[in-house]
Design an enzyme around this catalytic site. Structure first.
Site, PDB file in Angstrom:
ATOM      1  N   GLU A   1       0.872  -1.166   0.000  1.00  0.00           N
ATOM      2  CA  GLU A   1       0.000   0.000   0.000  1.00  0.00           C
ATOM      3  C   GLU A   1       0.916   1.226   0.000  1.00  0.00           C
ATOM      4  O   GLU A   1       1.810   1.331   0.845  1.00  0.00           O
ATOM      5  CB  GLU A   1      -0.878  -0.015   1.255  1.00  0.00           C
TER       6      GLU A   1
ATOM      7  N   ARG B   1       5.278 -12.464   9.932  1.00  0.00           N
ATOM      8  CA  ARG B   1       5.967 -11.204   9.677  1.00  0.00           C
ATOM      9  C   ARG B   1       7.383 -11.270  10.235  1.00  0.00           C
ATOM     10  O   ARG B   1       7.630 -11.948  11.225  1.00  0.00           O
ATOM     11  CB  ARG B   1       5.300 -10.039  10.414  1.00  0.00           C
TER      12      ARG B   1
ATOM     13  N   LYS C   1       4.480   1.014   9.330  1.00  0.00           N
ATOM     14  CA  LYS C   1       4.576   2.299   8.631  1.00  0.00           C
ATOM     15  C   LYS C   1       3.932   3.413   9.442  1.00  0.00           C
ATOM     16  O   LYS C   1       4.391   4.549   9.421  1.00  0.00           O
ATOM     17  CB  LYS C   1       3.912   2.183   7.247  1.00  0.00           C
TER      18      LYS C   1
HETATM   19  P1  ATP Z   1       2.800  -1.972   7.933  1.00  0.00           P
HETATM   20  O1  ATP Z   1       2.098  -2.710   9.022  1.00  0.00           O
HETATM   21  O2  ATP Z   1       4.228  -1.738   8.170  1.00  0.00           O
HETATM   22  O3  ATP Z   1       2.082  -0.752   7.485  1.00  0.00           O
HETATM   23  P2  ATP Z   1       1.565  -3.428   5.868  1.00  0.00           P
HETATM   24  O4  ATP Z   1       1.404  -4.888   6.022  1.00  0.00           O
HETATM   25  O5  ATP Z   1       0.373  -2.603   6.056  1.00  0.00           O
HETATM   26  O6  ATP Z   1       2.789  -2.997   6.737  1.00  0.00           O
HETATM   27  P3  ATP Z   1       1.692  -3.347   3.046  1.00  0.00           P
HETATM   28  O7  ATP Z   1       2.171  -2.242   2.205  1.00  0.00           O
HETATM   29  O8  ATP Z   1       0.260  -3.658   3.059  1.00  0.00           O
HETATM   30  O9  ATP Z   1       2.209  -3.046   4.505  1.00  0.00           O
HETATM   31  O10 ATP Z   1       2.552  -4.658   2.782  1.00  0.00           O
HETATM   32  C1  ATP Z   1       2.943  -5.152   1.534  1.00  0.00           C
HETATM   33  C2  ATP Z   1       3.337  -6.578   1.722  1.00  0.00           C
HETATM   34  O11 ATP Z   1       4.436  -6.678   2.607  1.00  0.00           O
HETATM   35  C3  ATP Z   1       2.198  -7.382   2.315  1.00  0.00           C
HETATM   36  O12 ATP Z   1       2.104  -8.595   1.620  1.00  0.00           O
HETATM   37  C4  ATP Z   1       2.615  -7.577   3.739  1.00  0.00           C
HETATM   38  O13 ATP Z   1       2.072  -8.743   4.269  1.00  0.00           O
HETATM   39  C5  ATP Z   1       4.141  -7.597   3.633  1.00  0.00           C
HETATM   40  N1  ATP Z   1       4.747  -7.185   4.894  1.00  0.00           N
HETATM   41  C6  ATP Z   1       4.533  -6.041   5.571  1.00  0.00           C
HETATM   42  N2  ATP Z   1       5.226  -6.014   6.711  1.00  0.00           N
HETATM   43  C7  ATP Z   1       5.926  -7.176   6.768  1.00  0.00           C
HETATM   44  C8  ATP Z   1       6.828  -7.766   7.709  1.00  0.00           C
HETATM   45  N3  ATP Z   1       7.174  -7.140   8.838  1.00  0.00           N
HETATM   46  N4  ATP Z   1       7.348  -8.971   7.417  1.00  0.00           N
HETATM   47  C9  ATP Z   1       7.022  -9.600   6.284  1.00  0.00           C
HETATM   48  N5  ATP Z   1       6.180  -9.117   5.369  1.00  0.00           N
HETATM   49  C10 ATP Z   1       5.624  -7.919   5.591  1.00  0.00           C
HETATM   50 MG    MG Z   2      -1.355  -3.119   4.763  1.00  0.00          MG
END
Ligand code: ATP
Ligand code: MG
Length: 555
Positions: free
Chosen positions: A33, A257, A267
């Protein structure tokens, strides 16, 4: 690290699918995102998705999951593309979920037409209140029994902007008694009268994550849709939409994660640090962001090796940041040029070296490389800068550096013997005096003098000043997100130490922004890209030389 590791569970799944003839090739995607910069957790997801496709001859798409107009921005889109490429990956197709808004809208109409979706006038609070609990069923909304015609009409009016945010939503009609709360008539569309960074004001209704994600996967024929564990409970809904719409059967798989010690990895939290000026932007070298790590001097290979080594699990855990640093050191040891820099200078005067005289010595660039990576000129003379901590007035036990009467070797130069020192009025040592042995030159030493210590130095006449920034952990506790209260109270107040005037050998004047060096005996450093352009030399410490991990990793 060269031994073959065993397959991780996702590789096993893919191999089984291929063996069973389910797929001839696989198609994965990385779906960020665009509401922030990528962090090392995303790097794990990137390495996993692209790595799987590479290994099994498949393809990986980059898809921006830009269904929430409120938090998203093109600045983030650009940084994400730059970071994925910097990590060494190239996507097959570039997509935006917002490109599918027309198609998703058509899917919504199809579900309404099948009697599987309805427009609800309840507020968000009322919907939450009537959802029930995991052990008691939800209550049907009074609007649940609207006719297909009425739903089509109202949904059209929602799209036309006739209602305000929150006045109406479109919900899937599934099962209000489902033990899975996500199946209790989840919201598909909501009204958000906000400009979208790509579709501008074309839409005022936006699909929810669950209504967009699986369908986007299906549109792109994604075979393995890999996400983190918190989406496991969404899977029945993911499958339900795909089944009801009869579209490409993408399948979702979850992994744990990545969490790292002494940092935060969300983020939302990282944005707070940026907005409250607790760091120097998203690319502050202390941030766990890809751009921060790049500015700090981490290499793409070190991050990839780290991600490969930690593997993929289904159990949450937290990884010691020391392991990441191990891979950074391992990579930089092979590539970084060796240079001499004195961080805390005091003067060394070689009293038997002829005045107004100097000579050019040779320093190897990197002993790990063939032919030492070539040599650089080192200007040697009567006056040198050495590290204040390398001199002791009264030597401690096992002290092998400088003290009155002691011998040491100056790196790439001569053996010297300390003959005395000068102090200022405050009792601080300002100058160390010594004599050198002309026959002890490095590489052609015939002096026979045994020495135990080697020290780095730079010539007073032929060195420059530079700012050096030493970084420590951003947080004082291993897992700030797990502590009581605001995570920001656990920030390490001493995470940045600035050395305003270090002395660097003049070959470093040719350093390029982002280039890494080993400052002999001091660690790995990189020239800061942010300042490299305006002539000011600022070096960031990438990682210290001390390694507590290599034994662990080789086990
Ligand atoms: P955040 O919680 O940091 O905002 P998010 O999951 O909302 O992260 P996205 O941009 O939706 O961030 O994530 C893109 C991809 O990266 C998704 O498939 C998500 O599952 C993966 N991802 C995000 N954070 C991690 C992490 N700490 N370890 C592994 N994969 C991750
Ligand atoms: Mg997300």
């Amino acid at each position: 690290m060269s031994e073959e590791r065993s397959l991780h569970f996702l590789e096993e799944i893919v191999e089984a699918d291929i063996a069973a003839g389910k797929h001839t090739t696989i198609h994965t995607r990385f779906p960020p995102e665009p509401n922030g910069y990528l962090h090392i957790g995303h790097a794990k997801s990137i390495c996993l998705n692209f790595g799987l496709a590479d290994k099994y001859g498949g393809k990986t798409n980059l898809r921006f999951d830009d269904t929430n107009p409120v938090t998203e921005d093109t600045e983030y889109v650009e940084s994400i593309m730059a970071d994925v490429r910097w990590l060494g990956f190239e996507w097959e197709e570039l997509h935006y979920a917002s490109d599918y808004f027309d198609q998703l809208h058509a899917f919504a109409l199809e579900l309404i037409g099948k009697g599987l979706a309805y427009v609800d006038d309840l507020s968000a609070e009322e919907i939450a209140e009537t959802k029930g609990t995991p052990t008691s069923p939800g209550k049907a909304s009074p609007y649940r029994s609207r006719s297909v015609e009425e739903n089509l009409h109202l949904f059209q009016e929602m799209k036309a902007g006739m209602y305000n945010d929150g006045e109406k939503v479109l919900r899937a009609k599934i099962d209000l008694a489902s033990p899975n709360m996500h199946m209790r008539d989840p919201i598909m569309y909501r009204i958000r009268k906000t400009e979208h960074h790509r579709t501008r004001d074309k839409w005022c209704i936006y699909p929810m994550y669950d209504f967009a994600h699986g369908q986007s996967d299906a549109i792109e024929n994604i075979t393995h849709s890999i996400c983190t564990l918190e989406f496991e409970v969404h899977k029945p809904l993911y499958n339900w939409y795909i089944e009801q719409l009869g579209i490409f059967p993408s399948r979702q798989f979850e992994f744990a994660r990545l969490n790292l010690t002494y940092t935060v990895m969300s983020k939302r939290k990282l944005l707070q640090l940026v907005q409250e000026n607790m760091v120097d932007g998203w690319d502050d070298p202390r941030m766990p962001t890809i751009s921060g790590m790049r500015r700090r001097g981490y290499t793409p290979a070190s991050i990839r090796n780290f991600c490969d080594r930690i593997g993929v699990q289904r159990r949450e855990n937290i990884i010691d940041v020391g392991l990441l640093e191990f891979f950074v050191r391992e990579d930089l040891n092979k590539t970084a040029l060796r240079r001499m820099v004195v961080l805390d200078p005091i003067k060394l005067i070689i009293t038997n070296y002829p005045e107004n005289s100097s000579e050019i010595l040779q320093g190897e660039n990197n002993p790990e490389l063939e032919d030492n990576g070539g040599y650089r000129d080192l200007n040697f003379g009567r006056e040198l800068w050495i590290e204040a901590e390398d001199f002791m007035e009264e030597p401690a036990k096992k002290w092998f550096r400088l003290a009155p009467g002691m011998h040491v070797r100056l790196k790439n130069a001569y053996i010297i013997k300390c003959t005395g020192f000068q102090k200022n009025g405050a009792g601080k040592v300002t100058e160390v005096l010594c004599e050198y042995y002309p026959e002890s030159k490095s590489g052609q030493d015939t002096s026979g003098i045994p020495v135990k210590g080697t020290m780095h130095w730079v010539s007073v006449a032929d060195s420059s000043t530079a700012e050096v920034r030493l970084y420590d952990r951003l947080f004082q506790v291993e897992n700030p997100s797990n502590e009581d209260g605001d995570f920001k109270t656990y920030i390490n107040p001493n995470s940045l130490e600035i050395i305003a005037e270090a002395r660097v050998e003049n070959s470093l004047l040719e350093a390029k922004g982002g280039q890494q060096f080993q400052f002999i005996r001091k660690g790995y450093f990189t020239l800061d890209n942010k300042y490299a352009t305006n002539g000011k030399l600022v070096f960031n410490r990438t990682v210290t030389l001390k390694d507590t991990w290599s034994k662990e990793v080789k086990k």
